[in-house]
Design a protein around this motif. Structure first.
Motif, PDB file in Angstrom:
ATOM      1  N   TYR A   1       0.843  -1.220   0.260  1.00 53.64           N
ATOM      2  CA  TYR A   1       0.129   0.034   0.357  1.00 53.64           C
ATOM      3  C   TYR A   1       0.748   1.063   0.029  1.00 53.64           C
ATOM      4  N   CYS A   2       2.032   1.211   0.226  1.00 52.39           N
ATOM      5  CA  CYS A   2       2.869   2.339   0.607  1.00 52.39           C
ATOM      6  C   CYS A   2       3.745   2.505  -0.888  1.00 52.39           C
ATOM      7  N   ASN A   3       3.570   3.760  -1.421  1.00 53.64           N
ATOM      8  CA  ASN A   3       3.936   4.099  -2.483  1.00 53.64           C
ATOM      9  C   ASN A   3       5.740   4.240  -2.559  1.00 53.64           C
TER      10      ASN A   3
ATOM     11  N   ALA B   1       7.918   3.348   2.587  1.00 52.54           N
ATOM     12  CA  ALA B   1       8.154   3.624   3.965  1.00 52.54           C
ATOM     13  C   ALA B   1       7.919   2.378   4.874  1.00 52.54           C
ATOM     14  N   ILE B   2       7.253   1.410   4.741  1.00 55.78           N
ATOM     15  CA  ILE B   2       7.072   0.505   5.601  1.00 55.78           C
ATOM     16  C   ILE B   2       7.724  -0.817   5.197  1.00 55.78           C
ATOM     17  N   SER B   3       8.377  -1.487   6.311  1.00 57.77           N
ATOM     18  CA  SER B   3       9.025  -2.603   5.833  1.00 57.77           C
ATOM     19  C   SER B   3       9.147  -3.634   7.099  1.00 57.77           C
TER      20      SER B   3
ATOM     21  N   VAL C   1      10.826   8.546   5.890  1.00 56.39           N
ATOM     22  CA  VAL C   1      10.535   7.939   4.546  1.00 56.39           C
ATOM     23  C   VAL C   1       8.913   8.476   4.386  1.00 56.39           C
ATOM     24  N   CYS C   2       8.185   8.010   5.450  1.00 59.86           N
ATOM     25  CA  CYS C   2       6.735   8.169   5.201  1.00 59.86           C
ATOM     26  C   CYS C   2       6.391   9.564   5.021  1.00 59.86           C
ATOM     27  N   VAL C   3       5.509   9.795   4.082  1.00 62.32           N
ATOM     28  CA  VAL C   3       5.009  11.280   3.691  1.00 62.32           C
ATOM     29  C   VAL C   3       3.602  11.855   4.114  1.00 62.32           C
ATOM     30  N   GLU C   4       3.287  10.838   5.152  1.00 58.50           N
ATOM     31  CA  GLU C   4       2.100  11.069   5.918  1.00 58.50           C
ATOM     32  C   GLU C   4       0.684  11.196   4.692  1.00 58.50           C
ATOM     33  N   CYS C   5       0.921  10.415   3.716  1.00 62.38           N
ATOM     34  CA  CYS C   5      -0.323  10.464   2.836  1.00 62.38           C
ATOM     35  C   CYS C   5      -1.308   9.923   3.073  1.00 62.38           C
ATOM     36  N   GLY C   6      -1.286   8.974   4.223  1.00 63.55           N
ATOM     37  CA  GLY C   6      -2.672   8.455   4.709  1.00 63.55           C
ATOM     38  C   GLY C   6      -3.182   7.223   4.240  1.00 63.55           C
ATOM     39  N   VAL C   7      -2.563   6.748   2.943  1.00 62.97           N
ATOM     40  CA  VAL C   7      -3.282   5.791   2.061  1.00 62.97           C
ATOM     41  C   VAL C   7      -3.175   4.377   2.872  1.00 62.97           C
ATOM     42  N   CYS C   8      -2.160   4.150   3.616  1.00 60.97           N
ATOM     43  CA  CYS C   8      -2.286   2.888   4.452  1.00 60.97           C
ATOM     44  C   CYS C   8      -3.181   2.662   5.505  1.00 60.97           C
ATOM     45  N   TYR C   9      -3.317   3.920   6.252  1.00 58.70           N
ATOM     46  CA  TYR C   9      -4.562   3.854   6.967  1.00 58.70           C
ATOM     47  C   TYR C   9      -6.064   3.943   6.383  1.00 58.70           C
TER      48      TYR C   9
HETATM   49  S1  SF4 Z   1       1.233   7.386   5.287  1.00 57.57           S
HETATM   50 FE1  SF4 Z   1       1.801   7.059   3.233  1.00 57.57          FE
HETATM   51  S2  SF4 Z   1       4.045   7.107   3.232  1.00 57.57           S
HETATM   52 FE2  SF4 Z   1       3.386   6.886   5.375  1.00 57.57          FE
HETATM   53  S3  SF4 Z   1       3.500   4.567   5.601  1.00 57.57           S
HETATM   54 FE3  SF4 Z   1       1.189   4.940   5.058  1.00 57.57          FE
HETATM   55  S4  SF4 Z   1       1.177   4.725   2.887  1.00 57.57           S
HETATM   56 FE4  SF4 Z   1       3.459   4.893   3.385  1.00 57.57          FE
END
Ligand code: SF4
Ligand code: SF4
Length: 244
Positions: A17-19, A22-24, A40-48
């Motif tokens: 899910y993380c473009n 940032a997740i490993s 590295v996380c850009v706080e895009c919120g996609v994963c959440y």
């Molecule tokens: S908020 Fe975005 S950048 Fe951060 S871990 Fe989730 S998907 Fe990746």
């Protein structure tokens, strides 16, 4: 964003899910769980927002610093930038439709869309590009038009504030305009700086057509050795209100 270690079962579903990677997975003894690198996380919120984790282990963290808030606002299309009142990347840019009246006769608009698709970019690379085109004659709009201006220490040179140099964002648009005569120099600067950055970008040019319906910008693009783009967009009313 963070992973709650108590809930994570190490299935790895969230990784896709993380473009920006940032997740490993982190293995300690027999236990493997997901971790999020906040640098590295850009706080895009996609994963959440996409409920990537079947266990609900991905949790929002409070964004306290203005740098964290900035990267969230600029990277999460569901938020709106306070200063510009515009959602997404917070900028009413020419590519979506010029409603700003910024582009007048003899001027060329420049949109450098950095970090897309799906790569992300660091602000130190944004600075390299902004400074290169500023030196070649590009002027940037103020923070009422673009959130990037808020991170500039000097809007004339494109220098970015030192404290945000290492900020990672999903994408950012460098917007500006130059005099028609300066465009060849700007295009040369873009070609040069492209070799010095570690991300991708696309370059958009905005120009008014002349009375014959011709766009002079096309000849200038070809003269500088750029391949003519196959895509363009026609905006009726570009440049209003007209200042002649
Ligand atoms: S908020 Fe975005 S950048 Fe951060 S871990 Fe989730 S998907 Fe990746
Ligand atoms: S999807 Fe949830 S449980 Fe699976 S690795 Fe990611 S955080 Fe852990």
């Amino acid at each position: 964003m963070r992973v709650n270690a108590e809930k994570c079962i190490g299935c790895g579903i969230c990784l896709d899910y993380c473009n920006v990677d940032a997740i490993s997975m982190n293995k300690t003894g027999d236990t493997e769980i997901a971790v999020i690198d906040n640098d590295v996380c850009v706080e895009c919120g996609v994963c959440y927002n996409q409920k990537a984790c079947p266990r609900g282990a991905i949790e929002k963290t409070e964004l306290s610093s203005y740098t964290d808030i900035f990267k969230h606002v600029i990277s999460d299309p569901t938020t709106t930038t306070k200063e510009t009142g515009v959602p997404g990347r917070g900028t009413e840019e020419a590519k979506t439709n010029d409603v700003t009246g910024r582009y007048q006769k003899g001027e060329i608009g420049i949109c450098i869309d950095m970090g897309r698709p799906g790569v992300g970019c660091y602000m130190y690379d944004v600075e390299k590009v902004a400074m290169a085109v500023a030196e070649a004659g590009v002027n940037f709009p103020g923070p009422e038009h673009t959130p990037l201006a808020k991170l500039m220490e000097d809007i004339d040179t494109g220098k970015i504030k030192e404290e945000v140099h290492n900020l990672h964002v999903l994408s950012v648009i460098i917007e500006g305009k130059c005099k028609e005569a300066a465009l060849p120099g700007v295009l040369k600067a873009v070609k040069q700086v492209e070799k010095k950055i570690d991300t991708v970008f696309s370059l958009g040019l905005v120009s008014r057509v002349n009375e014959k319906g011709e766009a002079v910008v096309t000849d200038m693009i070809e003269a500088e050795g750029f391949e003519m783009p196959r895509k363009g967009k026609v905006n009726v009313g570009l440049g209003r209100p007209l200042i002649d």
